[in-house]
Scaffold this active site. Structure first.
Site, PDB file in Angstrom:
ATOM      1  N   GLY A   9      28.739   7.872  25.222  1.00 49.31           N
ATOM      2  CA  GLY A   9      27.850   7.268  26.431  1.00 49.31           C
ATOM      3  C   GLY A   9      28.613   5.773  26.921  1.00 49.31           C
ATOM      4  N   THR A 132      15.832   4.030  18.409  1.00 54.16           N
ATOM      5  CA  THR A 132      15.049   3.896  19.401  1.00 54.16           C
ATOM      6  C   THR A 132      12.899   3.348  19.282  1.00 54.16           C
ATOM      7  OG1 THR A 132      13.669   4.891  21.679  1.00 54.16           O
ATOM      8  CG2 THR A 132      14.260   5.989  20.102  1.00 54.16           C
ATOM      9  N   GLU A 134      10.975   4.243  20.506  1.00 55.35           N
ATOM     10  CA  GLU A 134       9.665   5.483  20.659  1.00 55.35           C
ATOM     11  C   GLU A 134       9.261   6.370  19.785  1.00 55.35           C
ATOM     12  OE1 GLU A 134       8.156   6.583  23.729  1.00 55.35           O
ATOM     13  OE2 GLU A 134       9.108   4.793  24.529  1.00 55.35           O
ATOM     14  N   TYR A 169      12.005  13.134  23.540  1.00 59.52           N
ATOM     15  CA  TYR A 169      13.216  12.221  23.505  1.00 59.52           C
ATOM     16  C   TYR A 169      12.777  12.121  22.025  1.00 59.52           C
ATOM     17  CZ  TYR A 169      15.178   7.739  23.628  1.00 59.52           C
ATOM     18  OH  TYR A 169      16.090   6.700  23.307  1.00 59.52           O
ATOM     19  N   LYS A 173      14.809  11.416  18.733  1.00 53.71           N
ATOM     20  CA  LYS A 173      15.463  10.660  17.901  1.00 53.71           C
ATOM     21  C   LYS A 173      15.110  10.747  16.641  1.00 53.71           C
ATOM     22  CE  LYS A 173      17.899   8.422  21.208  1.00 53.71           C
ATOM     23  NZ  LYS A 173      19.480   8.223  20.988  1.00 53.71           N
TER      24      LYS A 173
END
Length: 355
Positions: A9, A132, A134, A169, A173
């Protein structure tokens, strides 16, 4: 000899800032980038193409993909990096609802492929997994899409707070988080998770809400756009400045032992506050009218509608509130953010106003 780092990335927001940081520290940096028919290296061109001192001497780019095990094994074995930063991902929450299988392949199994490449090759390296906020999702029995005016809760999330992901997502993760922990415990790898809360910059992708706002507001004030269409503007997030979080990633791998760390500012603001602060950079204030999907934001002076809601930008499930506690990172890594909310919005607005 300089340390060698491998970054997946590398062409993304986080990867570009991390590459800059590591090069400044004297590292040799290898970056993995996906093949594309269009150029996707805009965030690192100023580092790579315009700097002959780095290109082909201290910075190298390789085509690769987190869905390709043989490619990852080959790169790890060939490069023998001292540190690996796995920042590659399908990182857009809304998009993950549309491509859940692909998101799982890249974000979940992609991490496993990297860890297994380390295990199989037997190289001594340190592994950083981009986790993350999230992961935390919403506590049980709470409304994920609160009505306007709902008071923002006041609690901060730590490394010990429970996870309850609310998107494909975040679920992917979550797998990546736990497989990193598992390989650390099972195979004694120096493998760490950085649980990063939202971090933004002028290099943020234009489909992410913060950058969508700063570009949209700049275009509206320049007379090039009539209004900005958004989803749930009452989502509250802990927003920091990406270059500081890149430094935090590096610090995670410099710790004496592998562990997991929250990186956050400890401050939370809603999307609506971000919008208001963006217009404030032009000396404008907003008047809000209506509720829910019919809510609009108007310039106080002209009464022109510049903000409106669009159903397509609402997620099936949404995280309503995130605020992190980075006490552990401060104590063990000596990491603490300095750029706060208003300064962050100002940095992004100045860039997009000029753009």
């Amino acid at each position: 000899m300089s340390k060698i780092a491998l970054i997946s990335g590398v062409t993304g927001q986080d990867g570009s800032y991390l590459a800059e940081l590591l090069l400044e520290k004297g590292y040799t940096v290898h970056g993995i980038m996906r093949r594309s028919s269009s150029f996707n290296t805009g965030r690192i061109d100023h580092i790579y193409l315009n700097n002959p001192g780095f290109r082909d001497k201290r910075m190298f780019l390789h085509y690769g993909d987190l869905t390709d095990s043989s490619n990852l094994n080959r790169l790890v074995e060939k490069i023998e990096p001292d540190e690996i930063y796995n920042l590659g991902a399908q990182s857009h929450v809304q998009v993950s609802f549309e491509v859940p299988e692909y998101t799982a392949e890249v974000d979940a199994i992609g991490t496993l492929r990297f860890l297994d490449a380390i295990r199989e090759t037997g190289i001594k390296t340190k592994f950083y997994q981009a986790s993350t906020s999230e992961l935390y999702g919403n506590p049980l029995n709470t409304d994920p899409t609160p009505a306007s005016g709902l008071p923002i809760p006041d609690y901060r999330l730590t490394e010990l707070s429970p996870f309850r992901p609310t998107s494909p997502y975040a679920v992917a993760k979550l797998y990546a988080y736990w497989i990193t922990v598992n390989y650390r415990e099972a195979y004694k790898l120096f493998a760490c998770n950085g649980i990063l809360f939202n971090h933004e910059s002028p290099r943020r992708g234009e489909t992410f809400v913060t950058r969508k706002i700063t570009i949209g507001v700049s275009r509206i004030m320049a007379g090039k756009q009539d209004r900005l269409l958004l989803g749930n503007i009452y989502s509250a997030r802990d927003w920091g400045f990406t270059p500081e979080y890149a430094d935090g990633m590096w610090r995670v791998l410099q710790a004496g032992k592998p562990d997991d760390y929250v990186l956050a500012t400890g401050e939370t603001h809603t999307v609506r506050e971000f919008i208001e602060e963006a217009f404030a950079q032009y000396g404008e204030t907003l008047t809000w009218e209506g509720k829910g999907i019919k809510e609009t934001g108007k310039l106080s002076g002209s009464k022109k509608t510049v903000i409106a809601m669009d159903p397509k930008y609402y997620r099936p499930t949404d995280v309503k509130y995130l605020c992190g506690d980075a006490t552990k990172a401060l104590k063990e890594l000596n990491w603490a953010p300095t750029v706060r909310f208003k300064e962050l919005v100002k940095i992004m607005m100045e860039h997009d106003r000029d753009l």
